[in-house]
Enzyme design. Sequence first.
Site, PDB file in Angstrom:
ATOM      1  CG  HIS A 168      42.481  49.220  39.378  1.00 57.13           C
ATOM      2  ND1 HIS A 168      42.869  48.513  40.489  1.00 57.13           N
ATOM      3  CD2 HIS A 168      42.256  48.308  38.405  1.00 57.13           C
ATOM      4  CE1 HIS A 168      42.880  47.217  40.187  1.00 57.13           C
ATOM      5  NE2 HIS A 168      42.515  47.074  38.929  1.00 57.13           N
ATOM      6  CD  GLU A 271      39.346  47.892  40.581  1.00 57.13           C
ATOM      7  OE1 GLU A 271      39.079  48.153  39.394  1.00 57.13           O
ATOM      8  OE2 GLU A 271      39.769  46.787  40.960  1.00 57.13           O
TER       9      GLU A 271
HETATM   10  C1  BG6 Z   1      40.491  44.457  38.260  1.00 55.64           C
HETATM   11  C2  BG6 Z   1      39.769  43.516  37.341  1.00 55.64           C
HETATM   12  O1  BG6 Z   1      39.926  45.720  38.144  1.00 55.64           O
HETATM   13  O2  BG6 Z   1      41.862  44.528  37.884  1.00 55.64           O
HETATM   14  C3  BG6 Z   1      40.445  42.152  37.405  1.00 55.64           C
HETATM   15  O3  BG6 Z   1      38.391  43.434  37.689  1.00 55.64           O
HETATM   16  C4  BG6 Z   1      41.924  42.269  37.055  1.00 55.64           C
HETATM   17  O4  BG6 Z   1      39.786  41.254  36.501  1.00 55.64           O
HETATM   18  C5  BG6 Z   1      42.548  43.311  37.969  1.00 55.64           C
HETATM   19  O5  BG6 Z   1      42.549  41.016  37.189  1.00 55.64           O
HETATM   20  C6  BG6 Z   1      44.034  43.557  37.685  1.00 55.64           C
HETATM   21  O6  BG6 Z   1      44.224  43.896  36.349  1.00 55.64           O
HETATM   22  P1  BG6 Z   1      45.666  44.123  35.772  1.00 55.64           P
HETATM   23  O7  BG6 Z   1      45.507  44.355  34.278  1.00 55.64           O
HETATM   24  O8  BG6 Z   1      46.223  45.338  36.458  1.00 55.64           O
HETATM   25  O9  BG6 Z   1      46.464  42.896  36.085  1.00 55.64           O
END
Ligand code: BG6
Length: 298
Positions: A168, A271
């Site tokens: 990510h 990602e």
């Molecule tokens: C992204 C998702 O990968 O991560 C989003 O597609 C999400 O929907 C974002 O809001 C952040 O996620 P988190 O759990 O780290 O706040």
Amino acid sequence: MEIAELEERFAVPGVLGFETTSSGLVFVQVTAPAASATVYLHGAHLTDWQPAGESPVLFLSARTELVPGKPIRGGVPVIFPWFGGKADDKAAPAHGIARVLPWGVEDVRVTGGTVALTLSLHPSDATQKWWPHEFEARFTVTVGSSLEMSLQIRNTSPAAFAFEEALHTYFTVSDVRNVRVDGLSGTDYLDKVDGFKRKQQEGPVTISGETDRVYIDTTATCVLDDPGLRRRIFVEKVNSASTVVWNPWIAKAKAMADFGEEAWPGMICIETCNVGENRVNLPAGQTHQMKAILRSEG
Ligand code: BG6
């Protein structure tokens, strides 16, 4: 392993060492000739990659909490074994459990100008609570003139299992409204800010509002073109069939305590994943490896 033992077994003077935050998180500092990097054992989380003579490539929120049990906001969270909410359990933490567990150091390898660090995660009460399978997860970061991240999952259960995974990656940008992402034109995506409607990308991805898209059946390299920083970042992938592009924009950023109201223009996530219909079905005894290879061109 205590930090003294980690130092004794794995440190390479002037190249790789271990440090601890005041909150007790251990991190690895890598200094290769072509780049430096920082990796936390918490979540096997890369928080910094800086090619020599360049500014940092990854975004790390100034408001992130570096504490046990909480995800780090920025860098490269390792998402496994589910992405987003867990389909069959609303109480489960978002984006899996790998990003909030301590990983162990398995190997350090220095070859010519590159430094490779391998961390591993094994089943524990914390994983079994949410995901009752036997597995071995390994994350290798290779720091050189490019940055290679490899996530390897081995199914050590008696039966097949399915999982989702993502590297990510949060990139630092001059202003998200002025960058473009090439490589996804003609690809279908699920638009998470429009009820998961299936749409098709036409031309480069540009950002002019909250953006949360799951591109499916795409193995293409993405190129992040940032005229403000006068650089292009190449995100090449191996064994990854989905790409997610995310920027929270104003309201969502405000709602995230660890993000900071002002930070959203300075980041974009691209990602490298296998999620949704691209999830991995892994037979017993088999291993799956997904890679993201980052390269910066000034
Ligand atoms: C992204 C998702 O990968 O991560 C989003 O597609 C999400 O929907 C974002 O809001 C952040 O996620 P988190 O759990 O780290 O706040």
